[in-house]
Design a protein around this motif. Structure first.
Motif, mmCIF file in Angstrom:
data_model
loop_
_atom_site.group_PDB
_atom_site.id
_atom_site.type_symbol
_atom_site.label_atom_id
_atom_site.label_comp_id
_atom_site.label_asym_id
_atom_site.label_seq_id
_atom_site.Cartn_x
_atom_site.Cartn_y
_atom_site.Cartn_z
ATOM 1 N N PHE A 133 0.828 -1.210 0.000
ATOM 2 C CA PHE A 133 0.000 0.000 0.000
ATOM 3 C C PHE A 133 0.860 1.257 0.000
ATOM 4 C CE2 PHE A 133 -3.666 -2.629 1.136
ATOM 5 C CZ PHE A 133 -4.664 -1.992 0.427
ATOM 6 N N ARG A 134 1.946 1.251 0.749
ATOM 7 C CA ARG A 134 2.819 2.425 0.842
ATOM 8 C C ARG A 134 3.385 2.811 -0.524
ATOM 9 N NH1 ARG A 134 4.952 6.742 0.728
ATOM 10 N NH2 ARG A 134 6.997 7.209 1.552
ATOM 11 N N TYR A 135 4.015 1.860 -1.168
ATOM 12 C CA TYR A 135 4.732 2.196 -2.390
ATOM 13 C C TYR A 135 3.842 2.249 -3.630
ATOM 14 C CZ TYR A 135 8.706 1.930 0.628
ATOM 15 O OH TYR A 135 9.581 2.173 1.661
ATOM 16 N N VAL A 136 2.837 1.407 -3.688
ATOM 17 C CA VAL A 136 1.927 1.456 -4.840
ATOM 18 C C VAL A 136 1.093 2.734 -4.790
ATOM 19 C CG1 VAL A 136 -0.022 0.338 -6.000
ATOM 20 C CG2 VAL A 136 1.908 -1.036 -5.190
ATOM 21 N N SER A 137 0.634 3.123 -3.616
ATOM 22 C CA SER A 137 -0.149 4.361 -3.546
ATOM 23 C C SER A 137 0.706 5.556 -3.968
ATOM 24 C CB SER A 137 -0.751 4.567 -2.157
ATOM 25 O OG SER A 137 0.240 4.675 -1.159
ATOM 26 N N PHE A 138 1.964 5.604 -3.519
ATOM 27 C CA PHE A 138 2.834 6.702 -3.953
ATOM 28 C C PHE A 138 3.019 6.665 -5.468
ATOM 29 C CE2 PHE A 138 6.923 8.490 -5.171
ATOM 30 C CZ PHE A 138 6.806 9.763 -4.648
ATOM 31 N N GLY A 139 3.287 5.481 -6.002
ATOM 32 C CA GLY A 139 3.471 5.356 -7.446
ATOM 33 C C GLY A 139 2.239 5.779 -8.230
ATOM 34 N N GLU A 140 1.085 5.343 -7.781
ATOM 35 C CA GLU A 140 -0.166 5.687 -8.471
ATOM 36 C C GLU A 140 -0.494 7.173 -8.338
ATOM 37 O OE1 GLU A 140 -1.908 3.937 -10.524
ATOM 38 O OE2 GLU A 140 -1.219 1.902 -10.149
ATOM 39 N N PHE A 141 -0.302 7.733 -7.149
ATOM 40 C CA PHE A 141 -0.613 9.150 -6.940
ATOM 41 C C PHE A 141 0.292 10.071 -7.748
ATOM 42 C CE2 PHE A 141 -2.152 8.182 -2.323
ATOM 43 C CZ PHE A 141 -3.336 7.672 -2.810
ATOM 44 N N THR A 142 1.522 9.627 -8.015
ATOM 45 C CA THR A 142 2.481 10.470 -8.737
ATOM 46 C C THR A 142 2.715 10.019 -10.177
ATOM 47 O OG1 THR A 142 4.374 9.152 -7.960
ATOM 48 C CG2 THR A 142 3.736 11.084 -6.624
ATOM 49 N N ASN A 143 2.032 8.946 -10.590
ATOM 50 C CA ASN A 143 2.228 8.376 -11.923
ATOM 51 C C ASN A 143 3.693 7.998 -12.168
ATOM 52 O OD1 ASN A 143 -0.495 8.567 -12.830
ATOM 53 N ND2 ASN A 143 -0.193 10.769 -13.051
ATOM 54 N N ASN A 144 4.308 7.389 -11.153
ATOM 55 C CA ASN A 144 5.683 6.913 -11.247
ATOM 56 C C ASN A 144 5.731 5.444 -10.864
ATOM 57 O OD1 ASN A 144 7.649 9.223 -11.749
ATOM 58 N ND2 ASN A 144 6.356 10.067 -10.131
ATOM 59 N N LYS A 145 6.581 4.709 -11.549
ATOM 60 C CA LYS A 145 6.841 3.326 -11.156
ATOM 61 C C LYS A 145 8.126 3.325 -10.354
ATOM 62 C CE LYS A 145 4.487 1.042 -14.916
ATOM 63 N NZ LYS A 145 4.562 0.085 -15.992
ATOM 64 N N LEU A 146 8.112 2.588 -9.279
ATOM 65 C CA LEU A 146 9.304 2.453 -8.457
ATOM 66 C C LEU A 146 10.030 1.170 -8.844
ATOM 67 C CD1 LEU A 146 7.704 3.464 -5.043
ATOM 68 C CD2 LEU A 146 8.980 4.920 -6.592
ATOM 69 N N GLY A 147 11.236 1.017 -8.343
ATOM 70 C CA GLY A 147 12.001 -0.188 -8.623
ATOM 71 C C GLY A 147 11.694 -1.276 -7.605
ATOM 72 N N GLY A 148 12.638 -2.174 -7.453
ATOM 73 C CA GLY A 148 12.521 -3.240 -6.459
ATOM 74 C C GLY A 148 11.261 -4.061 -6.621
ATOM 75 N N LYS A 149 10.553 -4.255 -5.548
ATOM 76 C CA LYS A 149 9.369 -5.101 -5.516
ATOM 77 C C LYS A 149 8.090 -4.375 -5.954
ATOM 78 C CE LYS A 149 8.874 -7.790 -1.979
ATOM 79 N NZ LYS A 149 8.740 -8.310 -0.610
ATOM 80 N N TYR A 150 8.220 -3.209 -6.536
ATOM 81 C CA TYR A 150 7.039 -2.408 -6.879
ATOM 82 C C TYR A 150 6.026 -3.196 -7.715
ATOM 83 C CZ TYR A 150 4.095 1.305 -8.717
ATOM 84 O OH TYR A 150 3.020 2.069 -9.055
ATOM 85 N N ASN A 151 6.473 -3.839 -8.780
ATOM 86 C CA ASN A 151 5.536 -4.587 -9.629
ATOM 87 C C ASN A 151 4.888 -5.739 -8.876
ATOM 88 O OD1 ASN A 151 5.818 -2.947 -11.889
ATOM 89 N ND2 ASN A 151 7.592 -4.082 -12.617
ATOM 90 N N ASP A 152 5.653 -6.414 -8.015
ATOM 91 C CA ASP A 152 5.079 -7.486 -7.187
ATOM 92 C C ASP A 152 4.032 -6.929 -6.232
ATOM 93 O OD1 ASP A 152 6.774 -9.303 -8.426
ATOM 94 O OD2 ASP A 152 8.284 -9.201 -6.819
ATOM 95 N N TYR A 153 4.341 -5.776 -5.638
ATOM 96 C CA TYR A 153 3.381 -5.143 -4.729
ATOM 97 C C TYR A 153 2.096 -4.765 -5.470
ATOM 98 C CZ TYR A 153 6.814 -4.524 -0.935
ATOM 99 O OH TYR A 153 7.717 -4.709 0.083
ATOM 100 N N LYS A 154 2.252 -4.257 -6.672
ATOM 101 C CA LYS A 154 1.087 -3.853 -7.457
ATOM 102 C C LYS A 154 0.219 -5.069 -7.787
ATOM 103 C CE LYS A 154 -0.054 -0.666 -11.126
ATOM 104 N NZ LYS A 154 0.446 0.329 -12.070
ATOM 105 N N LYS A 155 0.844 -6.174 -8.167
ATOM 106 C CA LYS A 155 0.095 -7.414 -8.438
ATOM 107 C C LYS A 155 -0.627 -7.892 -7.188
ATOM 108 C CE LYS A 155 3.237 -9.007 -12.041
ATOM 109 N NZ LYS A 155 4.335 -9.933 -12.347
ATOM 110 N N LEU A 156 0.046 -7.824 -6.038
ATOM 111 C CA LEU A 156 -0.559 -8.234 -4.773
ATOM 112 C C LEU A 156 -1.820 -7.418 -4.477
ATOM 113 C CD1 LEU A 156 -0.520 -9.705 -1.967
ATOM 114 C CD2 LEU A 156 0.919 -7.815 -1.176
ATOM 115 N N LEU A 157 -1.726 -6.105 -4.633
ATOM 116 C CA LEU A 157 -2.884 -5.258 -4.343
ATOM 117 C C LEU A 157 -4.007 -5.472 -5.347
ATOM 118 C CD1 LEU A 157 -1.442 -1.850 -3.110
ATOM 119 C CD2 LEU A 157 -2.266 -3.802 -1.789
#
Length: 178
Positions: free
Chosen positions: A142-166
């Protein structure tokens, strides 16, 4: 040439002035402490920087200070209290999404803050443990996906895994929330 102590003092003075300006609070105090950074009412405690921090991690340090100043400026404790309850995990998720909201909104106000916070979040997400507990994994998602979605930015690391989880956990509601 300035001695290390003079450089640190000047840096602290500059960061304090910047934090007070961003925080837009007349009675905001900034202190430098040996422990972890925190906010206590209208007092921001920042970890005292060393010369190596200033040289190697300046943007990270500034992003932490910027994020805290934005919290003073953009967070409403009354609304926060209204939306928190007895479920500890739900409260932690709410707090993470609120932090992301604040950082995203502040990034729109201050363009320099956006790049600092984006870099800090990318560093933080890369440092996360691959073997997180399920609850911790969900909160970080929730922390990193919400930031990515709110700013229209993709983060590195586990970001894509987190997005799939949510997306899996929220189903059709994912698009409604983000």
């Amino acid at each position: 040439m300035l001695e290390n102590e003079d450089i640190i003092n000047e840096f602290q003075r500059t960061i304090s002035a910047t934090v007070k300006s961003i925080g837009k609070s007349e009675n905001l105090e900034v202190e430098f402490v040996k422990e972890n950074s925190s906010i206590e009412g209208n007092k921001i405690n920042l970890t005292a920087p060393s010369i190596s921090v200033i040289k190697k991690n300046l943007r990270y340090f500034r992003a932490e200070a910027d994020s805290m100043a934005l919290q003073i400026r953009l967070h409403d404790p009354k609304i926060h209290k209204e939306f928190t309850g007895l479920n500890k995990t739900a409260n932690e998720i709410f707090l993470c999404v609120e932090k992301s909201r604040i950082e995203a909104k502040g990034s729109g106000i201050f363009k320099g803050i956006k790049s600092n916070i984006l870099q800090k979040n990318n560093i933080d997400i890369l440092k996360l443990n691959e073997n997180e507990e399920e609850k911790e994994n969900l909160i970080n998602a929730f922390r990193y996906v919400s930031f990515g979605e709110f700013t229209n930015n993709k983060l590195g690391g586990k970001y894509n895994d987190y997005k799939k989880l949510l997306k899996k956990k929220l189903g059709n509601k994912y698009d409604a929330y983000f």
